[in-house]
Design a protein around this motif. Sequence first.
Motif, short mmCIF file in Angstrom:
data_model
loop_
_atom_site.label_atom_id
_atom_site.label_comp_id
_atom_site.label_asym_id
_atom_site.label_seq_id
_atom_site.Cartn_x
_atom_site.Cartn_y
_atom_site.Cartn_z
N SER A 48 1.55 21.03 -4.33
CA SER A 48 2.11 19.75 -3.89
C SER A 48 1.46 19.22 -2.60
O SER A 48 1.73 18.09 -2.20
N PHE A 49 0.65 20.04 -1.96
CA PHE A 49 -0.04 19.63 -0.74
C PHE A 49 -1.48 20.13 -0.83
O PHE A 49 -1.78 21.26 -0.47
N LEU A 52 -6.67 16.50 -0.67
CA LEU A 52 -6.57 15.04 -0.50
C LEU A 52 -5.44 14.69 0.46
O LEU A 52 -5.63 13.88 1.38
N GLU A 53 -4.28 15.30 0.28
CA GLU A 53 -3.15 15.03 1.16
C GLU A 53 -3.43 15.50 2.58
O GLU A 53 -3.08 14.82 3.54
N PHE A 54 -4.08 16.65 2.71
CA PHE A 54 -4.40 17.14 4.04
C PHE A 54 -5.28 16.15 4.79
O PHE A 54 -5.00 15.80 5.94
N THR A 56 -5.93 12.79 4.00
CA THR A 56 -5.43 11.42 4.11
C THR A 56 -4.13 11.30 4.89
O THR A 56 -3.89 10.27 5.52
N GLU A 57 -3.29 12.33 4.86
CA GLU A 57 -2.01 12.25 5.55
C GLU A 57 -2.02 12.94 6.92
O GLU A 57 -1.25 12.56 7.80
N GLU A 58 -2.83 13.94 7.09
CA GLU A 58 -2.81 14.72 8.33
C GLU A 58 -4.03 14.43 9.22
O GLU A 58 -3.89 13.92 10.32
#
Length: 85
Positions: A48-49, A52-54, A56-58
């Motif tokens: 779930s993480f 890409l999330e790391f 773009t979000e972090e």
Amino acid sequence: RVVMVGVKLKTMHLVKKGEEFSKLKGVVSASVVTGRYDLFLVVLLNESFGLLEFYTEEVARIDDVQSVETFVVYKGYNLKVPYIL
């Protein structure tokens, strides 16, 4: 999955940036290093993480990042990750 990330910065405030990176979700450790990168991160990802999330979000929240390079750990030996995502 564990990845290692080399980070090049646009600033020489390496310790400050290392502290900022160490607080991001997924970051197990952040180290100021010599060589082609300024920082080296050990990052824990899951279904779930992901990468890409790391990024773009972090990582996108941190200023003065010039570039990053990701190293996926296919098989680790004696790599102990005491972090729960």
